[in-house]
Design a protein around this motif. Sequence first.
Motif, PDB file in Angstrom:
ATOM      1  N   GLN B  93       0.329  -1.243   0.387  1.00 33.53           N
ATOM      2  CA  GLN B  93       0.215   0.151  -0.591  1.00 33.53           C
ATOM      3  C   GLN B  93       0.813   0.963  -0.394  1.00 33.53           C
ATOM      4  O   GLN B  93       1.862   1.230   0.533  1.00 33.53           O
ATOM      5  CB  GLN B  93      -0.695  -0.217   1.486  1.00 33.53           C
ATOM      6  N   GLN B  94       0.227   2.676  -0.108  1.00 40.09           N
ATOM      7  CA  GLN B  94       1.064   3.429  -0.490  1.00 40.09           C
ATOM      8  C   GLN B  94       1.700   3.709   0.638  1.00 40.09           C
ATOM      9  O   GLN B  94       2.792   4.418   0.920  1.00 40.09           O
ATOM     10  CB  GLN B  94       0.137   5.069  -1.045  1.00 40.09           C
ATOM     11  N   VAL B  95       0.905   3.244   1.987  1.00 42.22           N
ATOM     12  CA  VAL B  95       1.127   3.377   2.459  1.00 42.22           C
ATOM     13  C   VAL B  95       1.289   2.430   3.829  1.00 42.22           C
ATOM     14  O   VAL B  95       0.451   1.678   3.906  1.00 42.22           O
ATOM     15  CB  VAL B  95       0.482   4.761   4.412  1.00 42.22           C
ATOM     16  N   ARG B  96       2.920   2.444   4.099  1.00 39.30           N
ATOM     17  CA  ARG B  96       2.802   0.575   4.898  1.00 39.30           C
ATOM     18  C   ARG B  96       2.396   0.894   6.761  1.00 39.30           C
ATOM     19  O   ARG B  96       2.735   1.882   6.078  1.00 39.30           O
ATOM     20  CB  ARG B  96       4.486   0.201   4.506  1.00 39.30           C
ATOM     21  N   TYR B  97       2.411   0.036   6.715  1.00 42.36           N
ATOM     22  CA  TYR B  97       2.583  -0.252   8.317  1.00 42.36           C
ATOM     23  C   TYR B  97       1.251   1.357   8.441  1.00 42.36           C
ATOM     24  O   TYR B  97       1.479   1.836   8.741  1.00 42.36           O
ATOM     25  CB  TYR B  97       3.438   0.464   8.754  1.00 42.36           C
ATOM     26  N   ARG B  98       0.097   0.871   7.577  1.00 40.05           N
ATOM     27  CA  ARG B  98      -1.017   1.910   8.200  1.00 40.05           C
ATOM     28  C   ARG B  98      -1.311   2.054   9.533  1.00 40.05           C
ATOM     29  O   ARG B  98      -1.476   2.868  10.140  1.00 40.05           O
ATOM     30  CB  ARG B  98      -2.763   0.878   7.000  1.00 40.05           C
ATOM     31  N   PHE B  99      -1.544   0.752  10.376  1.00 37.51           N
ATOM     32  CA  PHE B  99      -2.044   0.787  12.145  1.00 37.51           C
ATOM     33  C   PHE B  99      -0.859   1.996  12.582  1.00 37.51           C
ATOM     34  O   PHE B  99      -1.599   1.354  13.677  1.00 37.51           O
ATOM     35  CB  PHE B  99      -2.187  -0.289  12.376  1.00 37.51           C
ATOM     36  N   LEU B 100       0.351   1.482  12.375  1.00 34.71           N
ATOM     37  CA  LEU B 100       0.994   1.840  13.439  1.00 34.71           C
ATOM     38  C   LEU B 100       0.886   3.696  13.314  1.00 34.71           C
ATOM     39  O   LEU B 100       2.458   4.261  12.223  1.00 34.71           O
ATOM     40  CB  LEU B 100       2.377   1.566  12.611  1.00 34.71           C
ATOM     41  N   LYS B 101       1.156   4.371  14.402  1.00 36.27           N
ATOM     42  CA  LYS B 101       1.224   5.824  14.436  1.00 36.27           C
ATOM     43  C   LYS B 101       1.947   6.261  14.676  1.00 36.27           C
ATOM     44  O   LYS B 101       2.065   7.187  15.420  1.00 36.27           O
ATOM     45  CB  LYS B 101      -0.678   5.808  15.388  1.00 36.27           C
ATOM     46  N   LEU B 102       3.218   5.469  15.426  1.00 31.09           N
ATOM     47  CA  LEU B 102       3.812   5.751  16.696  1.00 31.09           C
ATOM     48  C   LEU B 102       5.454   6.155  15.524  1.00 31.09           C
ATOM     49  O   LEU B 102       6.084   5.833  14.239  1.00 31.09           O
ATOM     50  CB  LEU B 102       5.493   4.732  17.061  1.00 31.09           C
ATOM     51  N   VAL B 103       5.637   7.630  15.158  1.00 32.77           N
ATOM     52  CA  VAL B 103       7.030   8.338  14.396  1.00 32.77           C
ATOM     53  C   VAL B 103       7.933   9.393  14.941  1.00 32.77           C
ATOM     54  O   VAL B 103       7.500   9.226  16.529  1.00 32.77           O
ATOM     55  CB  VAL B 103       6.231   9.457  13.642  1.00 32.77           C
ATOM     56  N   ASP B 105      10.170  11.392  16.324  1.00 38.01           N
ATOM     57  CA  ASP B 105       9.937  13.003  16.183  1.00 38.01           C
ATOM     58  C   ASP B 105      10.497  13.868  15.434  1.00 38.01           C
ATOM     59  O   ASP B 105       9.897  15.384  15.135  1.00 38.01           O
ATOM     60  CB  ASP B 105      10.872  13.759  17.604  1.00 38.01           C
ATOM     61  N   SER B 106      11.559  13.610  14.838  1.00 39.76           N
ATOM     62  CA  SER B 106      12.326  14.080  13.500  1.00 39.76           C
ATOM     63  C   SER B 106      12.573  13.594  12.461  1.00 39.76           C
ATOM     64  O   SER B 106      13.643  12.223  12.849  1.00 39.76           O
ATOM     65  CB  SER B 106      13.511  15.434  14.055  1.00 39.76           C
ATOM     66  N   GLY B 107      12.849  13.962  11.602  1.00 38.95           N
ATOM     67  CA  GLY B 107      13.905  12.628  10.087  1.00 38.95           C
ATOM     68  C   GLY B 107      13.059  11.652  10.215  1.00 38.95           C
ATOM     69  O   GLY B 107      12.150  11.464  10.173  1.00 38.95           O
ATOM     70  N   GLU B 108      13.652  10.773   8.664  1.00 39.91           N
ATOM     71  CA  GLU B 108      12.619   9.768   8.873  1.00 39.91           C
ATOM     72  C   GLU B 108      13.103   8.673   9.427  1.00 39.91           C
ATOM     73  O   GLU B 108      14.217   8.501   9.906  1.00 39.91           O
ATOM     74  CB  GLU B 108      13.305   9.336   6.966  1.00 39.91           C
ATOM     75  N   GLU B 109      11.706   7.761   8.896  1.00 41.58           N
ATOM     76  CA  GLU B 109      12.573   6.039   9.704  1.00 41.58           C
ATOM     77  C   GLU B 109      13.254   5.620   8.808  1.00 41.58           C
ATOM     78  O   GLU B 109      13.153   4.659   7.891  1.00 41.58           O
ATOM     79  CB  GLU B 109      10.959   5.241  10.236  1.00 41.58           C
ATOM     80  N   GLY B 110      14.004   4.725   9.734  1.00 43.46           N
ATOM     81  CA  GLY B 110      14.285   3.214   8.845  1.00 43.46           C
ATOM     82  C   GLY B 110      13.630   2.281   8.578  1.00 43.46           C
ATOM     83  O   GLY B 110      12.779   1.726   9.727  1.00 43.46           O
ATOM     84  N   PRO B 111      14.305   1.617   8.020  1.00 39.47           N
ATOM     85  CA  PRO B 111      13.056   0.017   8.359  1.00 39.47           C
ATOM     86  C   PRO B 111      13.759  -0.278   9.882  1.00 39.47           C
ATOM     87  O   PRO B 111      14.858  -0.427  10.753  1.00 39.47           O
ATOM     88  CB  PRO B 111      13.674  -0.699   7.553  1.00 39.47           C
TER      89      PRO B 111
END
Lengths: 255, 255
Positions: B93-103, B105-111
């Motif tokens: 899906q365009q947004v993987r991890y649809r249900f995970l709302k933890l992001v 605080d700054s920057g991109e998330e690695g795998p």
Amino acid sequence: MASSHTADSPAAADPPATPAFSPLYQQIKGLILQSLETGEWKPGEAIPSEMELAARFRVSQGTVRKAIDELAAENLVVRRQGKGTFVATHTEQQVRYRFLKLVPDSGEEGPAQRRILDCRRVRANADIARALALRTGDAVMQVRRVLTFGAVPTILEDIWLPGNAFKGLTAEQLAAHQGPTYALFELEFGVRMVRAEEKIRAVAAETQQAGLLAVAEGAPLLSVERLSFTYNDVPMELRRGLYRTDSHHYRNELS
Amino acid sequence: MASSHTADSPAAADPPATPAFSPLYQQIKGLILQSLETGEWKPGEAIPSEMELAARFRVSQGTVRKAIDELAAENLVVRRQGKGTFVATHTEQQVRYRFLKLVPDSGEEGPAQRRILDCRRVRANADIARALALRTGDAVMQVRRVLTFGAVPTILEDIWLPGNAFKGLTAEQLAAHQGPTYALFELEFGVRMVRAEEKIRAVAAETQQAGLLAVAEGAPLLSVERLSFTYNDVPMELRRGLYRTDSHHYRNELS
DNA sequence: CAGTGGTCTAGACCACCAA
DNA sequence: TGGTGGTCTAGACCACTGC
């Protein structure tokens, strides 16, 4: 006749490239939004019927309908079959406290008891200013209060509001008002919160916070930082809440 | 004609009174939903075109369209202009991890790096059984794992799944799989999670939890209890997560 | 180019509400 | 009874995709 039909690109040179095609109903939606912003129709009032709007904008009823559909999906208006379409409000909406997602673990919630600890005009520090799109040092109203459910102090909130829009806000006003605070903002200041973003963390209660919420120092609390927006994504409130979650929880629906 | 009008009463005597009026497009939506449930079209596949469905159900394209609109709004289906309408999936899906709302605080998330601590078949206790609509003592799969982002162990999760539907789930399978766990559930077990409810609290880390997440005992953690549903509101997964929120936060949008 | 979803229209009829 | 939103249809045309 070359292009046209895009309604945009006022005097684009030769190759418009991306004519930024915008459907008619989106343009209509934009026009209705404008009228909402400028206050042509006030919260709780009915907007003109679909037929009237269709006539005004010279489009078919179906096109107006699709525009209103989107506005309704964004909770900006509320449709009521047989009666009309109304400007959404926090005042007596079917769900009061639209933005409060803290619910008791079991049973119904009684009304909250509010205690206003503080309400004064201060100068925004860098953080507050950035969040509210102001400049550091600009005037902001700062409120601190405690919400108590059934004798248990449960929420400690600090609220910051742009000083310009909320000139004259007083602790007495906040204490006297019944119902959602956002309803007061609509009625007294003409500010309608339309959307919000929350950042949630678990934190340990600091000394003063622990005292106000009647928990031990270091007890885990839910930190909820909420930035609320009016129309046009203009930030109008920053709120930092600390929630006790020993007999309540933050409820969220995913889809 | 007396009373009724409640939409229930399966075999009410003579006067149907209120036939529980249901718009045509809702009925069509129900039929399409059935086909989704029974797997007539698999995740990622295209469903028949609006024209085909209109012909099949003997209604106009517009009516099918409105049915699909709702399914798309509920994320059960994804429309792609010029290509077709596709059964939604957690896979790509365009947004993987649809249900995970933890992001972060700054920057991109690695795998995320996954570490499976446990995966075994157990008997459901009363709590687990109630949540999953099983009977106490029924078989459930139980998984425990830690997700690490950039060397920081951030999420500790316990997952419970109905033993029947997830027979044969192994730690190796979970460890080997790339991407969202819900994608694996779709591919290997034919179970599509469609909706979820979360209850969020702040809690203090217990000894073992603290060790696994590399925080001090008693440190505040976000407790996220998620109940996920397949079609028809059938619960298929209970998940209890503990999130470190020192460099991440749970992000939520309100409207 | 044909096929898909997306937009727009015009008109008919239905369900709900208030006067 | 008349006005409102809600449903349904039929047909035209547009925008995007892939062959």
